[in-house]
Design a protein around this motif. Sequence first.
Motif, short mmCIF file in Angstrom:
data_model
loop_
_atom_site.label_atom_id
_atom_site.label_comp_id
_atom_site.label_asym_id
_atom_site.label_seq_id
_atom_site.Cartn_x
_atom_site.Cartn_y
_atom_site.Cartn_z
N GLU A 1 -3.41 2.97 1.50
CA GLU A 1 -2.79 3.64 0.07
C GLU A 1 -3.61 4.90 -0.13
O GLU A 1 -2.66 5.93 -0.27
N ALA B 1 0.72 -1.27 0.03
CA ALA B 1 -0.02 0.08 0.04
C ALA B 1 0.97 1.21 0.09
O ALA B 1 0.47 2.43 -0.74
N SER C 1 0.90 3.90 -2.92
CA SER C 1 0.51 5.43 -2.69
C SER C 1 1.26 6.27 -3.38
O SER C 1 0.86 7.63 -3.29
N GLY D 1 -4.54 -2.71 2.91
CA GLY D 1 -4.57 -1.94 1.83
C GLY D 1 -5.13 -0.73 1.49
O GLY D 1 -4.68 0.18 0.61
N THR D 2 -5.90 -0.32 2.45
CA THR D 2 -6.76 1.03 2.17
C THR D 2 -5.77 2.06 2.74
O THR D 2 -6.07 3.25 2.93
#
Length: 299
Positions: free
Chosen positions: A244, A15, A19, A241-242
């Motif tokens: 990112e 992530a 990003s 993963g959020t």
Amino acid sequence: MHQERRGALLVFGSAAVWSFGGAIARFLETSDSWVTVFWRSVFAAAFLLGFMLYRDGPATTRKLFIAMGLPGVGVALCFATASTCFVVALSYTTVANVLLMQAGVPLIAALLGFVLFRERVSLATWAAIATVIAGVAIMVSASLGGAVSPIGDGLALLVAVVFACATVITRRHSDVAMMPAVCLGTLIAAGVSGGLVGHFAVSGADLGLLFLFGAANLGLGMALFVTGARLLPAALAALIGTAEPVLGPIWVWLIHGELPGARTLLGGSVVFLALLAHLAWQFHQQGRAADNTLPPGAA
């Protein structure tokens, strides 16, 4: 327990790597989405294939490609679709809309895992998913007033769905090495975009940026994700993963000087705190479970 912690760190690393995508894309001069997809996919495929050849050698790499089977092909198609639609969606709709759709990945992954494989999700994880969705909604609420693009938002939703599918497949077939699958996915994306692109010419500066966008941002991110996701429940992997969309605006701010708005900072703080709290709870539960399995006097 050790494997889950390792998996969590690897997925968070993916992530963090992904990003940087927005910050890199801001430097690109080319406005042709298909040119961007093509070169990004080519460089990602070269990185992944080179890494496997260096790590495993030609003979083992060939065996890994054959051994991935249908699950690997499924993951490859998912990642090819996600990486292509992500770039194209940004040319139709806002970054805010794309990020909001991405926030739904943990929810979709949790539902798919439960419906298809009866992988249960704890109440704490459901609460964290809801908090993350709320946080991302706060982040993007300031820029949702523009006209809605059915094409762009549809592609962004498709990215969320196929990414959740890839997460569930990777977890379900944790015995299958998925590095060849993501490499195949980048080759598929390169082939599709190569057939649609009008020309392949880019400036020298753009070529260098596309190498970074492909090899480091896409290729390394995919490698970290599929290595870590196989060690975690699908909903938890997607939840981590959020990070990112939380980290992305920070790099744009630091590199391009674009100061995030108050809602972006508030929503990002909600997401980040939700992730930290859930991971702390998860590791605490694992620690208690490990202590309970020790024989008397072993501690």
